[in-house]
Design a protein around this motif. Structure first.
Motif, mmCIF file in Angstrom:
data_model
loop_
_atom_site.group_PDB
_atom_site.id
_atom_site.type_symbol
_atom_site.label_atom_id
_atom_site.label_comp_id
_atom_site.label_asym_id
_atom_site.label_seq_id
_atom_site.Cartn_x
_atom_site.Cartn_y
_atom_site.Cartn_z
ATOM 1 N N PRO A 337 4.581 2.221 -11.213
ATOM 2 C CA PRO A 337 3.155 1.971 -10.938
ATOM 3 C C PRO A 337 2.701 0.561 -11.303
ATOM 4 C CG PRO A 337 3.439 4.120 -11.958
ATOM 5 C CD PRO A 337 4.767 3.433 -12.033
ATOM 6 N N VAL A 338 3.213 0.024 -12.423
ATOM 7 C CA VAL A 338 2.809 -1.319 -12.841
ATOM 8 C C VAL A 338 3.274 -2.358 -11.832
ATOM 9 C CG1 VAL A 338 3.053 -3.091 -14.631
ATOM 10 C CG2 VAL A 338 2.780 -0.691 -15.281
ATOM 11 N N LEU A 339 4.513 -2.227 -11.369
ATOM 12 C CA LEU A 339 5.056 -3.192 -10.413
ATOM 13 C C LEU A 339 4.395 -3.056 -9.041
ATOM 14 C CD1 LEU A 339 8.868 -3.139 -11.296
ATOM 15 C CD2 LEU A 339 7.093 -4.746 -12.044
ATOM 16 N N ILE A 340 4.050 -1.826 -8.673
ATOM 17 C CA ILE A 340 3.357 -1.625 -7.392
ATOM 18 C C ILE A 340 2.002 -2.317 -7.406
ATOM 19 C CG2 ILE A 340 2.268 0.099 -5.907
ATOM 20 C CD1 ILE A 340 4.513 2.027 -6.727
ATOM 21 N N VAL A 341 1.231 -2.079 -8.473
ATOM 22 C CA VAL A 341 -0.083 -2.711 -8.595
ATOM 23 C C VAL A 341 0.061 -4.228 -8.675
ATOM 24 C CG1 VAL A 341 -2.102 -2.968 -10.096
ATOM 25 C CG2 VAL A 341 -1.177 -0.688 -9.610
ATOM 26 N N LEU A 342 1.089 -4.704 -9.387
ATOM 27 C CA LEU A 342 1.340 -6.144 -9.492
ATOM 28 C C LEU A 342 1.616 -6.746 -8.122
ATOM 29 C CD1 LEU A 342 1.733 -8.581 -11.420
ATOM 30 C CD2 LEU A 342 4.179 -7.977 -11.482
ATOM 31 N N ALA A 343 2.433 -6.060 -7.303
ATOM 32 C CA ALA A 343 2.743 -6.558 -5.959
ATOM 33 C C ALA A 343 1.479 -6.658 -5.111
ATOM 34 C CB ALA A 343 3.759 -5.633 -5.289
ATOM 35 N N ILE A 344 0.626 -5.628 -5.175
ATOM 36 C CA ILE A 344 -0.597 -5.633 -4.386
ATOM 37 C C ILE A 344 -1.527 -6.748 -4.850
ATOM 38 C CG2 ILE A 344 -2.656 -4.306 -3.771
ATOM 39 C CD1 ILE A 344 -0.950 -1.768 -4.111
ATOM 40 N N ALA A 345 -1.683 -6.871 -6.170
ATOM 41 C CA ALA A 345 -2.625 -7.850 -6.717
ATOM 42 C C ALA A 345 -2.187 -9.278 -6.420
ATOM 43 C CB ALA A 345 -2.775 -7.639 -8.224
ATOM 44 N N LEU A 346 -0.908 -9.582 -6.609
ATOM 45 C CA LEU A 346 -0.433 -10.947 -6.391
ATOM 46 C C LEU A 346 -0.382 -11.307 -4.915
ATOM 47 C CD1 LEU A 346 2.391 -11.293 -9.087
ATOM 48 C CD2 LEU A 346 0.018 -12.083 -9.181
ATOM 49 N N SER A 347 -0.112 -10.320 -4.060
ATOM 50 C CA SER A 347 -0.047 -10.616 -2.621
ATOM 51 C C SER A 347 -1.397 -11.095 -2.101
ATOM 52 C CB SER A 347 0.417 -9.381 -1.845
ATOM 53 O OG SER A 347 -0.536 -8.332 -1.943
ATOM 54 N N LEU A 348 -2.484 -10.462 -2.564
ATOM 55 C CA LEU A 348 -3.815 -10.843 -2.099
ATOM 56 C C LEU A 348 -4.447 -11.918 -2.966
ATOM 57 C CD1 LEU A 348 -5.287 -7.342 -1.152
ATOM 58 C CD2 LEU A 348 -4.465 -9.113 0.390
ATOM 59 N N GLY A 349 -4.345 -11.761 -4.280
ATOM 60 C CA GLY A 349 -4.982 -12.707 -5.181
ATOM 61 C C GLY A 349 -4.239 -14.012 -5.336
ATOM 62 N N GLY A 350 -2.956 -14.038 -4.953
ATOM 63 C CA GLY A 350 -2.152 -15.252 -5.056
ATOM 64 C C GLY A 350 -1.839 -15.866 -3.703
ATOM 65 N N CYS A 351 -0.934 -15.203 -2.968
ATOM 66 C CA CYS A 351 -0.463 -15.759 -1.692
ATOM 67 C C CYS A 351 -1.581 -15.860 -0.659
ATOM 68 C CB CYS A 351 0.671 -14.897 -1.144
ATOM 69 S SG CYS A 351 2.077 -14.707 -2.263
ATOM 70 N N HIS A 352 -2.247 -14.740 -0.399
ATOM 71 C CA HIS A 352 -3.279 -14.736 0.628
ATOM 72 C C HIS A 352 -4.441 -15.652 0.263
ATOM 73 C CE1 HIS A 352 -7.045 -13.117 2.427
ATOM 74 N NE2 HIS A 352 -6.304 -13.131 3.523
ATOM 75 N N ALA A 353 -4.867 -15.631 -0.994
ATOM 76 C CA ALA A 353 -6.014 -16.447 -1.416
ATOM 77 C C ALA A 353 -5.741 -17.933 -1.265
ATOM 78 C CB ALA A 353 -6.374 -16.129 -2.872
ATOM 79 N N CYS A 354 -4.484 -18.351 -1.439
ATOM 80 C CA CYS A 354 -4.128 -19.762 -1.297
ATOM 81 C C CYS A 354 -4.392 -20.255 0.121
ATOM 82 C CB CYS A 354 -2.668 -19.961 -1.676
ATOM 83 S SG CYS A 354 -2.136 -21.693 -1.699
ATOM 84 N N LEU A 355 -4.229 -19.378 1.095
ATOM 85 C CA LEU A 355 -4.516 -19.733 2.491
ATOM 86 C C LEU A 355 -5.980 -19.500 2.841
ATOM 87 C CD1 LEU A 355 -1.352 -18.162 4.152
ATOM 88 C CD2 LEU A 355 -1.892 -20.594 4.040
ATOM 89 N N TYR A 356 -6.548 -18.450 2.297
ATOM 90 C CA TYR A 356 -7.901 -18.051 2.687
ATOM 91 C C TYR A 356 -8.972 -18.933 2.058
ATOM 92 C CZ TYR A 356 -11.145 -14.506 4.499
ATOM 93 O OH TYR A 356 -12.112 -13.849 5.213
ATOM 94 N N GLY A 357 -8.750 -19.421 0.842
ATOM 95 C CA GLY A 357 -9.745 -20.227 0.154
ATOM 96 C C GLY A 357 -10.154 -21.488 0.905
ATOM 97 N N PRO A 358 -9.202 -22.343 1.306
ATOM 98 C CA PRO A 358 -9.574 -23.585 2.002
ATOM 99 C C PRO A 358 -9.775 -23.422 3.501
ATOM 100 C CG PRO A 358 -7.211 -23.544 1.637
ATOM 101 C CD PRO A 358 -7.762 -22.300 0.980
ATOM 102 N N GLN A 359 -9.565 -22.208 4.024
ATOM 103 C CA GLN A 359 -9.503 -22.016 5.472
ATOM 104 C C GLN A 359 -10.825 -22.275 6.181
ATOM 105 O OE1 GLN A 359 -8.782 -17.945 7.434
ATOM 106 N NE2 GLN A 359 -6.733 -18.773 7.150
#
Length: 446
Positions: A337-359
């Motif tokens: 459960p910890v790793l699942i939540v970590l994957a979800i959180a980092l995918s959106l809060g890290g990778c996706h946000a890096c593209l979405y913020g300056p877009q």
């Protein structure tokens, strides 16, 4: 480094006067995306049974995702109609109209009978209302972004325009929270029959709040200056003729953000619950945490783009997205459960946000004021057809074609490769985009 010039700096709002504008853009964006995302989640959990009964699980989900896709097809059409409206009539009335359209369509979805009552008419009406939702969302984004861009200090353009982007993640978090809340209030079959309808109906109150806030904000100075010139022009035709390259590149540069976003949200609910048999509540909590994290990181990335350049940060973001595709699935598939939540959180809060913020700034600043609503919105929303809308359908199809229990060739590898291809397309598009960070936005030379 280009010297900061900013000819219109005297027209920008102060820090104090920018606050209500940012709030209006962010809250309005959150309300509209709440309704749009809530529908997307129900396309996985409820709509196959309510509107597409009798189909096997994969076919039911694909049918629901296809109806969901109608909303994505409608978004470019909404951008054309409301873009022209926003460039001719103004940003403020356009924003109020799009909010009203989405609110009415959402309320009607909440009272729409299912297949058992209306037969084939039920999914057809569902598709029509989703289409109207998409038209409204297609016109909303440009107005929210242009309010903050045209009022704000150009030197902080990336940071200011990132707030409506963060509003979309607020809407995501609220939609998941409402889903969890009403699943608890209406357990079991009660949620299938009536519980899922309640957020659609209650969104009417949020609509009134959003309208009140948006009707109190002024029109942007840039548009008022344009209106004083009383220039008559065919907005759509001239926008496409002059800026077709920027429109297409804007759509392509979003591919590496749009496709992964709807894989990380709507598709992964289906994959996690139906295939891996994870608890849906665990995935919902992960999405709530991811939305909270993204609301922090999106403005941070927006501010960072003002310092290092939006084009450069976007290219970094595409590389990060491509590199994280396989690790994301490895974490998600562990069952921890910890790793699942970590994957979800980092995918959106890290990778996706890096593209979405300056877009938002990356796209909007390459169009002049009198074509900005149309050009920026059309470029932004075309990605919904080529990336965002098809992504869950493509992933579900790949999943349905996989050989079960084949450890040598797991299907998620194909989906990860698909994400990498989308990230690569964004990287290539970014290479051909001019960076306007630290410069005036594009204006007419006429």
């Amino acid at each position: 480094m280009t010297t900061l010039r900013f000819d219109t700096i005297e027209d920008t709002a102060s820090h104090e006067s920018m606050f209500p504008i940012i709030v209006a853009s962010t809250i309005g964006s959150a309300i509209e995306w709440l309704d749009f995302f809530y529908y997307s989640f129900l396309a996985v959990t409820v709509f196959p049974a309510v509107f597409f009964p009798g189909l096997n699980p994969y076919a039911g989900v694909i049918a629901a995702f296809t109806t969901n896709f109608v909303g994505f097809v409608a978004r470019p059409l909404g951008s054309i109609f409301f873009g022209r409206f926003g460039d001719r009539v103004g940003r403020k009335p356009t924003l109020a109209t799009t909010l009203l359209l989405i609110g009415i369509a959402t309320m009607l979805i909440g009272v729409l009978p299912g297949y058992a009552t209306l037969g084939l008419l039920a999914p057809l009406l569902l598709a029509l209302l989703r289409f109207l939702q998409g038209v409204g969302v297609g016109g909303e984004w440009g107005g929210s972004v242009l309010l903050t861009m045209e009022f704000g200090n150009p030197a902080r353009r990336g940071f200011l325009t990132s707030w409506p982007q963060a509003g979309a993640l607020v809407g995501l978090g609220l939609s998941v929270t409402s889903l969890l809340l009403f699943k608890n209030l209406y357990p079991g079959e009660a949620f299938q029959s009536i519980g899922w309808r309640m957020p659609f109906l209650l969104s009417t109150m949020l609509l009134l709040v959003g309208l009140y806030i948006r009707l109190r904000i002024p029109e942007t100075t840039a548009f008022l200056h344009l209106q004083q010139q009383r220039q008559s022009h065919k907005v759509m035709g001239q926008t496409w003729r002059r800026y077709w390259r920027e429109i297409l590149l804007s759509a392509l540069v979003r591919s590496g953000e749009q496709a992964p976003f709807y894989i990380f949200t709507t598709f992964m609910l289906s994959y996690g619950v139906e295939i891996l048999h994870w608890e849906a509540s665990l995935l919902y909590r992960g999405l709530i945490l991811a939305a909270l994290l993204a609301c922090i990181t999106i403005p941070i990335y927006g501010a960072l783009s003002d310092r290092i350049g939006r084009r450069r940060l976007t290219m970094y973001g595409t590389l990060l997205m491509g590199a994280c595709a396989i690790p994301y699935f490895l974490l998600f598939n562990t069952g921890n459960p910890v790793l699942i939540v970590l994957a979800i959180a980092l995918s959106l809060g890290g990778c996706h946000a890096c593209l979405y913020g300056p877009q938002a700034a990356l796209i909007a600043e390459r169009f002049p004021t009198r074509f900005r609503y149309t050009g920026a919105t059309l470029g932004y929303q075309l990605a919904s057809i080529i990336a965002g809308g098809p992504a869950p359908i493509i992933a579900t199809y790949l999943l349905s074609r996989a050989q079960p229990h084949n450890p040598t060739y797991p299907v998620w590898v194909l989906i990860a490769i698909y994400l990498m291809i989308m990230a690569l397309s964004s990287l290539l598009a970014a290479c051909y985009l001019k960076d306007y960070t630290g410069q005036d936005a594009v204006e007419d030379l006429m």
